[in-house]
Structure formats: structure tokens, C-alpha cells
Design a protein around this motif. Structure first.
Motif: not given
Length: 253
Positions: A153-161
């Protein structure tokens, strides 16, 4: 330190002093991949260098050779004929001072220059991927394949907007693999053999984070073929299962 300058961040940790060591942006540009989603990048630079690439379709690069001052990188993209941005980082350069803040070491070398863009490592991504997961037991032509076994699966890493990120591999010696059965005729009879699909993760440039997308790089045999844009020169495939990336902030580069 008897004299000099120390800069602390809001956590009380020294952020910059005369012992500061980092790479800074020295070259950048773009290239277009071919029908296979691959291109070679030549950079003429006399000194150490680190190269990262960026594309919303996914991209990777790895050093393949060095001839004199020419560094030769192999660049890969998730799609053919893709425009890929690239960024080369090296030690800070002794350029004419344009004002701001410049910090020297005792030997006269530059530790920090506010006019040069530092390599900003925002995240370390370590993916411990299974080389051979649970065996499906279903034939390749059985439907629906998506229900037979879990795909990567895709692995999304949220960081700084408001910031833009990409990543480049520092180690890729394994893949995420799925296993099915394939029908085969042998001596007039019909049997089944394992059928493997091997996936490597490719970082996609995003605003506010980075997404690691599994790309099917090889299929058929048990041992995966890992493209050279994942593997620096001299790093060959071994039966390990690690993919590691540095996620970097490329906002404004």
C-alpha cells in the motif's frame, strides 16, 4: 568554547556553532526520462556530492559512476517521459559574502552561510519489507486477484503544511513481494509453480508531506530485480529486506 557564536533552538539544543557541518545546494536543474522512465544525469563537481530528485509521479536516483570530476547518476521515474527536478548538495562554497550570517571554523573553513541553502533532512523513512509474504495459493488467472493476498500500500507521511518534500534512497536492498501460483505445462500435464511480483517504494513529491508508492519493478522469478536508480554503485541485491530514505524539505529550491 572560549569565544564565538552559538545559536540554540527553542528546545535548548545547539542549532548552529563553529562545529556545524552540513551540505548546501550547489547545483539544480531538470531532465526528462525516456520511454522506460529512466535518464542519466551527469554533474561536473570537484568535491563530495549528494543528489536528490523530485516528481509528483515518483522518482529516485543513485550514483552509478564517477569519472574525474563527473558524477554520473541514474534517475528513475514512476512514468515515462516525466520531467524530474534534481538538486545537488555539497560542502558550503567560499563565495563572495552577500551579507547575513557567515560562521567560520578555527581553520578558516565555512561552517555556515545564511545565503547558501542547507540540506534540510526532515524525516528518516525506514521500511522493513517482507521479501516473501504469505503464499496466496490461488492461480494467477483467478479473480479477483486483489482479494487473494494483501498488496503493498501507499505510505503517506504528513509533515509541515506549506512545505514541499521529496526523498532519496540511502539503502534499498529488498522489495515488498506477493506470491501467486502460475499454471505451467510439463510433459503434457499441467502443474503449478510460484509466481512472484516484486515492488520497490518510490517517493512522490507532495506539498505538506511525502508519499511512498509501491512500484512493480519485476515479476516471475523468486529473486527480485531492483533497478539501478535505487542502488548506488557497488550495492548489489542480498536477501535482506530494507528500504531506507531521507525525506528532505525542498521548499523554495
Amino acid at each position: 568554547m572560549p569565544a564565538g557564536l552559538k545559536i540554540y533552538n527553542d528546545a535548548g539544543i545547539i542549532q548552529i556553532d563553529d562545529a556545524y557541518q552540513n551540505y548546501f545546494l550547489v547545483r539544480s536543474g531538470s531532465l526528462t526520462t525516456n520511454e522506460a522512465g529512466v535518464a542519466d544525469l551527469w554533474i561536473d563537481w570537484n568535491g563530495p556530492i549528494i543528489v536528490a530528485t523530485s516528481s509528483p509521479n515518483g522518482s529516485c536516483c543513485a550514483l552509478q559512476d564517477k569519472q574525474g570530476t563527473n558524477w554520473i547518476y541514474r534517475v528513475g521515474s514512476g512514468v515515462p517521459y516525466d520531467t524530474v527536478q534534481w538538486y545537488a548538495f555539497s560542502l558550503p562554497q567560499n563565495l563572495p559574502f552577500q551579507g547575513g550570517l557567515r560562521i567560520y571554523r578555527e581553520d578558516g573553513s565555512i561552517a555556515f552561510d545564511s545565503n547558501q541553502r542547507p540540506l534540510d533532512i526532515s524525516y528518516f523513512f525506514n521500511l522493513d519489507t517482507p521479501l516473501l509474504p504469505d503464499y496466496s495459493g490461488h492461480a494467477v488467472d483467478a479473480l479477483p486477484k486483489s482479494d487473494e493476498i494483501a498488496y503493498p500500500k501507499d505510505i503517506y507521511i504528513p509533515l509541515k503544511q506549506g512545505h514541499t518534500y521529496t526523498a532519496f534512497p540511502i539503502r534499498c536492498t529488498g522489495t515488498a513481494s506477493v506470491v501467486y501460483q502460475a499454471k505451467v505445462k510439463n510433459g503434457g500435464g499441467t502443474g503449478k509453480i510460484p509466481w512472484y511480483e516484486h515492488y520497490c517504494y518510490m517517493p512522490q513529491t507532495w506539498n505538506g508531506g511525502v508519499n511512498f508508492k509501491p512500484i512493480k519493478e519485476s515479476e516471475g522469478g523468486r529473486d527480485p530485480i531492483i533497478p539501478d536508480f535505487y542502488r548506488p554503485r557497488g550495492m548489489y541485491y542480498y536477501p535482506t529486506k530494507v528500504q531506507q530514505f531521507w525525506v528532505i524539505d525542498i521548499t523554495g529550491l
